[in-house]
Design an enzyme around this catalytic site. Structure first.
Site, short mmCIF file in Angstrom:
data_model
loop_
_atom_site.label_atom_id
_atom_site.label_comp_id
_atom_site.label_asym_id
_atom_site.label_seq_id
_atom_site.Cartn_x
_atom_site.Cartn_y
_atom_site.Cartn_z
N GLU A 72 59.61 38.75 -5.78
CA GLU A 72 59.63 37.61 -6.70
C GLU A 72 58.55 37.70 -7.77
O GLU A 72 58.76 37.31 -8.91
CB GLU A 72 59.47 36.29 -5.92
CG GLU A 72 60.69 35.90 -5.10
CD GLU A 72 60.73 36.52 -3.72
OE1 GLU A 72 59.97 37.46 -3.43
OE2 GLU A 72 61.56 36.07 -2.90
N GLY A 115 65.02 36.60 -1.10
CA GLY A 115 65.77 35.71 -0.21
C GLY A 115 66.43 36.45 0.93
O GLY A 115 66.68 35.86 1.99
N GLU A 139 63.82 36.74 3.48
CA GLU A 139 63.57 35.39 4.01
C GLU A 139 64.66 34.97 5.00
O GLU A 139 64.37 34.34 6.02
CB GLU A 139 63.44 34.40 2.86
CG GLU A 139 62.13 34.63 2.08
CD GLU A 139 62.08 33.90 0.76
OE1 GLU A 139 63.00 34.11 -0.07
OE2 GLU A 139 61.14 33.12 0.54
N ALA A 159 68.02 36.54 -4.14
CA ALA A 159 68.82 35.55 -4.88
C ALA A 159 69.50 36.26 -6.04
O ALA A 159 69.00 37.27 -6.55
CB ALA A 159 67.91 34.44 -5.39
N1 DAK Z 1 71.02 39.61 -8.29
C1 DAK Z 1 72.10 39.95 -9.01
N2 DAK Z 1 72.59 41.22 -9.08
C2 DAK Z 1 71.93 42.17 -8.40
C3 DAK Z 1 70.78 41.87 -7.61
C4 DAK Z 1 70.32 40.52 -7.58
N3 DAK Z 1 69.28 40.14 -6.82
N4 DAK Z 1 70.34 43.03 -7.06
C5 DAK Z 1 71.19 44.00 -7.46
N5 DAK Z 1 72.15 43.49 -8.26
C6 DAK Z 1 73.23 44.20 -8.92
C7 DAK Z 1 72.72 45.05 -10.07
O1 DAK Z 1 72.58 44.25 -11.25
C8 DAK Z 1 73.84 46.07 -10.19
O2 DAK Z 1 74.94 45.46 -10.84
P1 DAK Z 1 75.76 46.26 -11.98
O3 DAK Z 1 74.76 46.66 -13.01
O4 DAK Z 1 76.35 47.45 -11.25
O5 DAK Z 1 76.78 45.28 -12.43
C9 DAK Z 1 74.26 46.29 -8.75
O6 DAK Z 1 73.80 45.15 -8.03
C10 DAK Z 1 73.61 47.54 -8.13
O7 DAK Z 1 72.22 47.45 -8.34
P2 DAK Z 1 71.37 48.63 -9.00
O8 DAK Z 1 72.22 49.42 -9.92
O9 DAK Z 1 70.13 48.01 -9.53
O10 DAK Z 1 71.06 49.54 -7.72
P3 DAK Z 1 69.77 50.44 -7.48
O11 DAK Z 1 70.08 51.21 -6.24
O12 DAK Z 1 69.41 51.20 -8.72
O13 DAK Z 1 68.60 49.41 -7.17
C11 DAK Z 1 67.58 47.47 -6.10
C12 DAK Z 1 68.68 48.59 -6.03
C13 DAK Z 1 67.82 46.54 -4.95
C14 DAK Z 1 66.21 48.13 -5.98
C15 DAK Z 1 67.70 46.75 -7.48
O14 DAK Z 1 69.08 46.36 -7.64
C16 DAK Z 1 66.84 45.54 -7.56
O15 DAK Z 1 65.64 45.62 -7.78
N6 DAK Z 1 67.48 44.36 -7.40
C17 DAK Z 1 66.80 43.10 -7.59
C18 DAK Z 1 65.95 42.77 -6.40
C19 DAK Z 1 65.32 41.42 -6.62
O16 DAK Z 1 64.40 41.30 -7.43
N7 DAK Z 1 65.89 40.44 -5.96
C20 DAK Z 1 65.62 39.06 -6.27
C21 DAK Z 1 64.34 38.65 -5.61
S1 DAK Z 1 63.97 37.04 -6.08
C22 DAK Z 1 64.31 29.80 -4.69
C23 DAK Z 1 64.40 30.30 -3.44
C24 DAK Z 1 64.55 31.63 -3.28
C25 DAK Z 1 64.57 32.46 -4.37
C26 DAK Z 1 64.51 31.95 -5.62
C27 DAK Z 1 64.36 30.60 -5.79
N8 DAK Z 1 64.16 28.43 -4.88
C28 DAK Z 1 64.01 27.64 -3.64
C29 DAK Z 1 64.24 27.86 -6.12
C30 DAK Z 1 64.72 33.85 -4.15
C31 DAK Z 1 64.38 34.71 -5.08
C32 DAK Z 1 64.64 36.10 -4.88
O17 DAK Z 1 65.25 36.55 -3.94
#
Ligand code: DAK
Length: 263
Positions: A134, A111, A114, A66
């Site tokens: 998450e 997500g 998922e 997400a």
């Molecule tokens: N959201 C927004 N931006 C993101 C992102 C994300 N999930 N993942 C990456 N980006 C952006 C980074 O901020 C960066 O942007 P800039 O700084 O260049 O503007 C760009 O993408 C490149 O990312 P990195 O520079 O971080 O690249 P790296 O290779 O160093 O790292 C990475 C890649 C995938 C390991 C890292 O970006 C990372 O950890 N990303 C976050 C992963 C994450 O935690 N995803 C979210 C999981 S939580 C719900 C239902 C579902 C959900 C929530 C609620 N409800 C029913 C209410 C789902 C939740 C999730 O998915």
């Protein structure tokens, strides 16, 4: 229809939807979820589409979860809307009447994993990685991760991934049973398309019956599942494709399935 956050292409009965927010590693924001929902509606109403493939733009990500910028702005009421929208999209995907392959070409996190698990099966490039991070954000999966992952790989292996939020490689995901096939990065789409075209050449009614029987059968006891199979088996004989398949065998030729839903 043209989309901002998706690229949609169709060839030989196979539609490919590519998540396309490369600057955010294809993270799921509201616009993408709305467009994805619309694209899935169009798949359902287009009988020419026999198989769907999902993938991500660029070589780095399938979907990195997400959009955390949007998550950070949620309060309880906005979270309810977010939940409702997201869940309805995932349910629509899981219940599509045609086979769906996730072609995971990079990060499939939160997500993103998922969505991949709501497909029928997953092919992954060797550089792909998988996880439910998450817990690192102080939340839990909300698009089915606590339910689909344990059903796929068992509760122990699933809890370890869910409790730690750690990422695993494509090969580890294959070993656990999340991924069917791991390919070289450059050949992922070729291998996925070969599999998709193979399925697209089969009878539409039979494919739909197998999908529904397997999916619904997983949540009932064996005897009920076998009854579902019996009904679905009988239903296949209402299709022209069943007549074509049996006739082609007897006439020693390749079957030419038209995919019509009726006789
Ligand atoms: N959201 C927004 N931006 C993101 C992102 C994300 N999930 N993942 C990456 N980006 C952006 C980074 O901020 C960066 O942007 P800039 O700084 O260049 O503007 C760009 O993408 C490149 O990312 P990195 O520079 O971080 O690249 P790296 O290779 O160093 O790292 C990475 C890649 C995938 C390991 C890292 O970006 C990372 O950890 N990303 C976050 C992963 C994450 O935690 N995803 C979210 C999981 S939580 C719900 C239902 C579902 C959900 C929530 C609620 N409800 C029913 C209410 C789902 C939740 C999730 O998915």
């Amino acid at each position: 229809m043209a989309y901002n956050t998706l690229v949609v292409t169709t060839a030989q009965g196979v539609q490919t939807i590519t998540f396309n927010r490369p600057k955010a590693l294809n993270a799921l924001n509201s616009e993408l979820l709305n467009e994805f929902s619309q694209a899935l509606e169009e798949v359902v109403s287009n009988e020419a589409v026999r198989v769907l493939v999902l993938t991500g733009t660029g070589g780095k990500a399938f979907v990195a979860g997400a959009d955390i910028n949007e998550l950070a702005r949620l309060d309880t009421l906005k979270a309810k809307v977010f939940i409702h929208r997201g869940l309805s999209v995932i349910n629509k995907l899981a219940e599509l009447p045609i086979p769906v392959i996730a072609a995971v070409n990079g990060f499939a996190l939160g997500g993103g994993l998922e969505i991949a698990m709501a497909c029928d099966f997953i092919y992954a490039a060797e550089n792909a990685s998988f996880g439910q991070p998450e817990i690192k954000l102080g939340i839990i999966p909300g698009y089915g991760g606590t339910q689909r992952l344990p059903r796929m790989i068992g509760p122990g292996a699933a809890k370890e991934l869910l409790y730690t939020g750690k990422m695993i490689s494509a090969e580890e995901a294959r070993r656990l049973g999340i991924v069917n096939t791991v390919t070289a990065a450059g050949t992922l789409m070729d291998e996925v398309m070969a599999c998709a075209r193979e399925m697209a050449s089969k009878g539409r009614v039979a494919l739909r019956a197998i999908k529904q029987t397997v999916n619904q059968g997983l949540s009932v006891d064996l005897a009920s599942g076998l009854r579902m199979e019996t009904d679905a088996f009988a239903l296949c004989f209402a299709s022209a494709d069943a007549k074509e398949g049996t006739a082609a065998f007897l006439e020693k030729r390749k079957a030419d399935f038209k995919g019509g839903l009726t006789d």
